[in-house]
Design a protein around this motif. Structure first.
Motif, PDB file in Angstrom:
ATOM      1  N   ALA A 183       0.843  -1.191   0.000  1.00 44.44           N
ATOM      2  CA  ALA A 183       0.000   0.000   0.000  1.00 44.44           C
ATOM      3  C   ALA A 183       0.877   1.238   0.000  1.00 44.44           C
ATOM      4  N   PRO A 184       0.333   2.378  -0.396  1.00 38.94           N
ATOM      5  CA  PRO A 184       1.092   3.630  -0.256  1.00 38.94           C
ATOM      6  C   PRO A 184       1.356   3.905   1.222  1.00 38.94           C
ATOM      7  N   GLY A 185       2.565   4.288   1.549  1.00 44.69           N
ATOM      8  CA  GLY A 185       2.915   4.552   2.942  1.00 44.69           C
ATOM      9  C   GLY A 185       2.179   5.765   3.487  1.00 44.69           C
ATOM     10  N   PRO A 186       1.589   5.659   4.676  1.00 46.01           N
ATOM     11  CA  PRO A 186       0.942   6.824   5.292  1.00 46.01           C
ATOM     12  C   PRO A 186       1.979   7.868   5.696  1.00 46.01           C
ATOM     13  N   PRO A 187       1.558   9.113   5.885  1.00 47.16           N
ATOM     14  CA  PRO A 187       2.517  10.197   6.168  1.00 47.16           C
ATOM     15  C   PRO A 187       3.453   9.910   7.332  1.00 47.16           C
ATOM     16  N   GLU A 188       2.919   9.364   8.447  1.00 50.16           N
ATOM     17  CA  GLU A 188       3.759   9.156   9.625  1.00 50.16           C
ATOM     18  C   GLU A 188       4.832   8.099   9.381  1.00 50.16           C
ATOM     19  N   VAL A 189       4.523   7.090   8.542  1.00 51.70           N
ATOM     20  CA  VAL A 189       5.499   6.051   8.235  1.00 51.70           C
ATOM     21  C   VAL A 189       6.555   6.584   7.269  1.00 51.70           C
ATOM     22  N   PRO A 200       5.551   3.336  -1.785  1.00 48.51           N
ATOM     23  CA  PRO A 200       4.981   2.007  -1.519  1.00 48.51           C
ATOM     24  C   PRO A 200       5.688   1.270  -0.374  1.00 48.51           C
ATOM     25  N   VAL A 201       4.887   0.663   0.483  1.00 51.90           N
ATOM     26  CA  VAL A 201       5.419  -0.097   1.610  1.00 51.90           C
ATOM     27  C   VAL A 201       4.834  -1.502   1.606  1.00 51.90           C
ATOM     28  N   PRO A 224       9.543  -0.025   3.700  1.00 51.90           N
ATOM     29  CA  PRO A 224       9.638   0.339   2.280  1.00 51.90           C
ATOM     30  C   PRO A 224       9.817  -0.915   1.445  1.00 51.90           C
ATOM     31  N   PHE A 225       9.147  -0.973   0.302  1.00 52.84           N
ATOM     32  CA  PHE A 225       9.134  -2.200  -0.495  1.00 52.84           C
ATOM     33  C   PHE A 225      10.532  -2.637  -0.922  1.00 52.84           C
ATOM     34  N   ASP A 226      11.474  -1.687  -0.984  1.00 50.42           N
ATOM     35  CA  ASP A 226      12.816  -2.035  -1.442  1.00 50.42           C
ATOM     36  C   ASP A 226      13.814  -2.171  -0.297  1.00 50.42           C
TER      37      ASP A 226
END
Length: 247
Positions: A183-189, A200-201, A224-226
């Motif tokens: 999912a797209p990472g939320p602002p705090e993450v 993307p996370v 993070p996905f990478d």
């Protein structure tokens, strides 16, 4: 903006990173210098750098410049968030917990609330922390504990892993569930990882239950996905034997 020029500059900068011409951690030339080198406007260069930051190739540090992002990926066994840091430390990978916050609150993420079937009328202990390995943040973990605990135990959560503390208290879990998605990472993450908003996370939603239905631990580990990958091993011989016994 000339789309062809923009694409050509982006591909060239990506190739320089992939080839090692721009090494990991290297600061790129200034926007003005790149504009002169490629014969394009500063606006085109800024757009290219922004695109490469979004895709995870570059990172920007306010007041310093733009750098090639370190792209090390950590691989660990698929489990809940983390039960112990011993496995990382045994492999010579220094790992530690960095506390972010401890509060009492309801599960805020709707998908996690549905996955965990959490009660809507009872706030839980919520522990947020970052997991750091080799001096790099690799995981943001949010853990909700529905069990009533004393202040001393709750305070330990700020220094150690939740499951480690609960195991020492003799708490036994009888079942577990894990769900993995992206999912797209939320602002705090994204802020914890110094990433662009929406980067993307990889998310791992988990729930561990005890013999009592109202005592459970649920949470979401995001990376993070990478930066982090998970691996698991399935004993096919054992599964085959189990299938034969069921026939």
């Amino acid at each position: 903006m000339n789309v062809i020029l923009h694409e050509a500059v982006r591909q060239e900068l990506e190739q320089r990173v992939e080839s090692g011409n721009y090494k990991s951690g290297t600061m790129l030339p200034s926007t003005a210098a790149l504009a002169r080198e490629f014969g394009v406007s500063a606006i085109t260069i800024k757009r290219v750098l922004r695109d490469l930051q979004t895709s995870g190739v570059l990172r920007s540090v306010a007041g310093l410049g733009t750098f090639v992002r370190e792209r090390r990926r950590f691989v660990r066994n698929l489990d809940f968030s983390l039960n112990s840091l011993d496995d990382a430390n045994r492999l010579g990978i220094p790992a530690r917990v960095e506390p972010i916050s401890i509060n009492r609150e309801y599960i805020l993420d709707p998908q996690l609330a549905e996955f965990a079937a959490a009660p809507k009328d009872k706030p839980m202990i919520c522990i947020r922390k970052a997991i750091i390995a080799q001096a790099e943040k690799i995981m943001h973990d949010t853990t909700y504990v529905s069990i009533d605990l004393d202040d001393k135990t709750i305070d330990e959560f700020s220094r150690r892993l939740v499951m480690e503390v609960l195991a020492e208290r003799g708490l036994e879990f009888t079942s577990s569930r894990i769900m993995i998605d992206a999912a797209p990472g939320p602002p705090e993450v994204c802020q914890v990882f110094s990433l662009p908003r929406g980067y993307p996370v990889l998310r791992r939603l988990y729930k561990l239950t005890t013999a009592s239905e109202d005592q459970f631990v649920a949470g979401m580990a995001q990376s993070p996905f990478d930066r982090l990958a998970c691996t698991t091993e399935i004993d096919l011989a054992h599964r085959a034997d189990a299938c034969l016994r069921q026939r």
